[in-house]
Write an enzyme that holds these catalytic residues in place. Structure first.
Site, PDB file in Angstrom:
ATOM      1  N   THR A 119     -35.587 -39.396 -26.745  1.00  0.00           N
ATOM      2  CA  THR A 119     -36.115 -40.716 -26.355  1.00  0.00           C
ATOM      3  C   THR A 119     -36.044 -40.905 -24.839  1.00  0.00           C
ATOM      4  OG1 THR A 119     -35.315 -41.587 -28.445  1.00  0.00           O
ATOM      5  CG2 THR A 119     -35.780 -43.198 -26.712  1.00  0.00           C
ATOM      6  N   ILE A 140     -25.036 -41.041 -32.390  1.00  0.00           N
ATOM      7  CA  ILE A 140     -23.708 -40.759 -32.952  1.00  0.00           C
ATOM      8  C   ILE A 140     -23.193 -39.432 -32.404  1.00  0.00           C
ATOM      9  CG2 ILE A 140     -24.190 -42.042 -35.075  1.00  0.00           C
ATOM     10  CD1 ILE A 140     -24.273 -39.249 -36.496  1.00  0.00           C
ATOM     11  N   ASP A 141     -24.092 -38.628 -31.811  1.00  0.00           N
ATOM     12  CA  ASP A 141     -23.683 -37.304 -31.320  1.00  0.00           C
ATOM     13  C   ASP A 141     -22.973 -37.360 -29.969  1.00  0.00           C
ATOM     14  OD1 ASP A 141     -24.892 -36.249 -33.551  1.00  0.00           O
ATOM     15  OD2 ASP A 141     -26.792 -35.856 -32.542  1.00  0.00           O
ATOM     16  N   MET A 183     -22.046 -34.400 -38.713  1.00  0.00           N
ATOM     17  CA  MET A 183     -23.296 -34.247 -37.947  1.00  0.00           C
ATOM     18  C   MET A 183     -23.049 -33.741 -36.524  1.00  0.00           C
ATOM     19  SD  MET A 183     -25.968 -37.198 -38.978  1.00  0.00           S
ATOM     20  CE  MET A 183     -27.073 -36.958 -40.375  1.00  0.00           C
ATOM     21  N   ARG A 280     -13.878 -26.509 -51.381  1.00  0.00           N
ATOM     22  CA  ARG A 280     -14.816 -27.565 -51.808  1.00  0.00           C
ATOM     23  C   ARG A 280     -15.473 -28.119 -50.542  1.00  0.00           C
ATOM     24  NH1 ARG A 280     -13.963 -25.905 -56.215  1.00  0.00           N
ATOM     25  NH2 ARG A 280     -13.435 -27.090 -58.098  1.00  0.00           N
TER      26      ARG A 280
HETATM   27  O1  F6P Z   1     -29.185 -37.471 -33.515  1.00  0.00           O
HETATM   28  C1  F6P Z   1     -28.318 -37.846 -34.509  1.00  0.00           C
HETATM   29  C2  F6P Z   1     -28.421 -37.002 -35.726  1.00  0.00           C
HETATM   30  O2  F6P Z   1     -27.657 -37.742 -36.596  1.00  0.00           O
HETATM   31  C3  F6P Z   1     -27.943 -35.560 -35.662  1.00  0.00           C
HETATM   32  O3  F6P Z   1     -26.585 -35.362 -35.603  1.00  0.00           O
HETATM   33  C4  F6P Z   1     -28.562 -35.006 -36.910  1.00  0.00           C
HETATM   34  O4  F6P Z   1     -28.635 -33.631 -36.860  1.00  0.00           O
HETATM   35  C5  F6P Z   1     -29.890 -35.645 -36.879  1.00  0.00           C
HETATM   36  O5  F6P Z   1     -29.712 -36.907 -36.261  1.00  0.00           O
HETATM   37  C6  F6P Z   1     -30.585 -35.737 -38.201  1.00  0.00           C
HETATM   38  O6  F6P Z   1     -31.473 -36.799 -38.245  1.00  0.00           O
HETATM   39  P1  F6P Z   1     -32.825 -36.917 -39.067  1.00  0.00           P
HETATM   40  O7  F6P Z   1     -32.677 -36.147 -40.340  1.00  0.00           O
HETATM   41  O8  F6P Z   1     -32.968 -38.378 -39.264  1.00  0.00           O
HETATM   42  O9  F6P Z   1     -33.900 -36.355 -38.223  1.00  0.00           O
END
Ligand code: F6P
Length: 363
Positions: A119, A140-141, A183, A280
């Site tokens: 973005t 969130i990354d 993630m 698991r």
């Molecule tokens: O950019 C944030 C994020 O949550 C990443 O960590 C993740 O890999 C990705 O978005 C997945 O997002 P989407 O499936 O919505 O494209």
């Protein structure tokens, strides 16, 4: 005497949603309308709404009661207007021209974009195309270059940490290896911080490639010391040392063969092939992006939103709001675009985790 025109800005949320987007929209919109007397136009579904001209004037009721809401009242998309598409070119479409046209038709003085790396890159390119743009860093990354922190990160960290806490009880009761996949394709901030907060025994992140043998021998040592359960926090983009030697294309090709297996599952296989321990896997997935923002994110998003409104008022365009230490400021989009803030392998968070005997699978 000629009256000065009320300034109008458009606002959109682009990329994956996350907690804190609405709090940031509220922050920028309230400050810009109440303090600086501006108009706000809400653009639907990220850059797609600007291409389609899908936008409407927001009233103060629209940004009331949204501070605590997850998701985004504006909708989001992963639309990349600068990405070449054969379909668009065959249809004679140029999305960038369409954006410029709609920006003009909507009478915008500036566009405020809330989003991650992609973005901010698009924001910079639009700025270069002659539009006025201000960016707010969301993900969130926590991997946007130029800011210590992004909004959404603290909420996701809290969700992932709670998940690790819960997995601990089953791990203990059943003497299992519980792998939790967190993630982060390119940056491991979230797996690292929530792994540290949740007391994960092993943390695997993309920046520190692992050797499965190093992890299995660590697990065996724990078992010999009487700890037959373990928790592994693995980032979705973690990779083995062998995979790290491959080019990006080769790695993609290799992983495509196992395309229904996520990294957590691959790691479980690697462990079970070598030692007799039951694994698991829990893939946290979109849980991490859902629900209400944490108090830290509500405050951060509000502060970022207000800084965005100040930049609007001062006509300081082409900048992204950022946090340095505890100070909110801004940097040129040109400095942010195209860069990624990954975890330095010697970062204090990594060193701290090592000091409490967390294994990264690299020794
Ligand atoms: O950019 C944030 C994020 O949550 C990443 O960590 C993740 O890999 C990705 O978005 C997945 O997002 P989407 O499936 O919505 O494209």
């Amino acid at each position: 005497m000629a009256q000065s025109k009320t300034r109008t800005f458009g606002i959109l949320t682009s990329g994956g949603d996350c907690p804190g987007l609405n709090a940031a929209i509220r922050g920028v919109a309230r400050a810009a309308t109440n303090e600086y007397g501006m108009n706000v136009i809400g653009i639907s579904n990220g850059y797609r709404g600007l291409i389609d001209g899908d936008a409407k004037l927001l009233k103060s009721n629209d940004f009331s009661g949204i501070l605590t809401q997850g998701g985004t009242i504006l909708g989001a998309s992963r639309e990349k207007p600068f990405k070449f598409s054969m379909k668009d070119s065959e249809a004679g479409r140029n999305k960038v021209d369409e954006i410029k046209e709609n920006y003009r038709k909507l009478g915008l003085d500036c566009l405020v974009v809330l989003g991650g790396n992609g973005t901010q890159r698009t924001a910079h390119l639009l700025q270069e195309e002659g539009l006025n743009v201000i960016g707010l860093p969301k993900t969130i990354d926590n991997d946007i270059w130029g800011t210590d922190i992004t909004f959404g990160y603290y909420s996701a960290m809290s969700i992932a940490t709670q998940a690790i806490d819960r997995l601990h009880t089953t791990a203990l009761s059943h003497n299992r290896v519980m792998i939790v996949e967190i993630m982060g394709h390119k940056a491991g901030w979230l797996a690292l911080s929530s792994g540290l907060a949740g007391g994960a025994d092993v943390i695997c992140i993309p920046e520190i490639p692992y050797d499965p043998r190093s992890i299995t021998s660590y697990l065996m040592n724990r078992a010999s010391a009487g700890k037959e359960f373990s928790i592994i926090a693995v980032a979705e983009g973690a990779m083995t040392k062998d995979e790290a030697k491959l080019t990006k294309e080769e790695r993609k090709k290799k992983l495509k063969k196992n395309r229904h297996l996520s990294r957590g599952m691959i790691l479980a296989q690697e462990i079970e092939e070598t030692i007799d321990m039951e694994c698991r896997v829990t893939v946290l997935g979109y849980q991490q992006r859902g629900g209400a923002p944490s108090p830290m994110d509500r405050v951060l998003s509000t502060r970022f939103g207000i800084e965005g409104a100040k930049l609007l008022a001062e006509g300081q365009y082409g900048r992204m709001v950022c946090m340095k230490g505890d100070t909110v400021s801004s940097i040129p989009l040109s400095e942010v675009a195209g860069k990624l803030k990954t975890v330095p392998p010697d970062h204090n968070l990594v060193e701290s985790a090592r000091m409490v005997q967390t294994c990264f699978g690299d020794t």
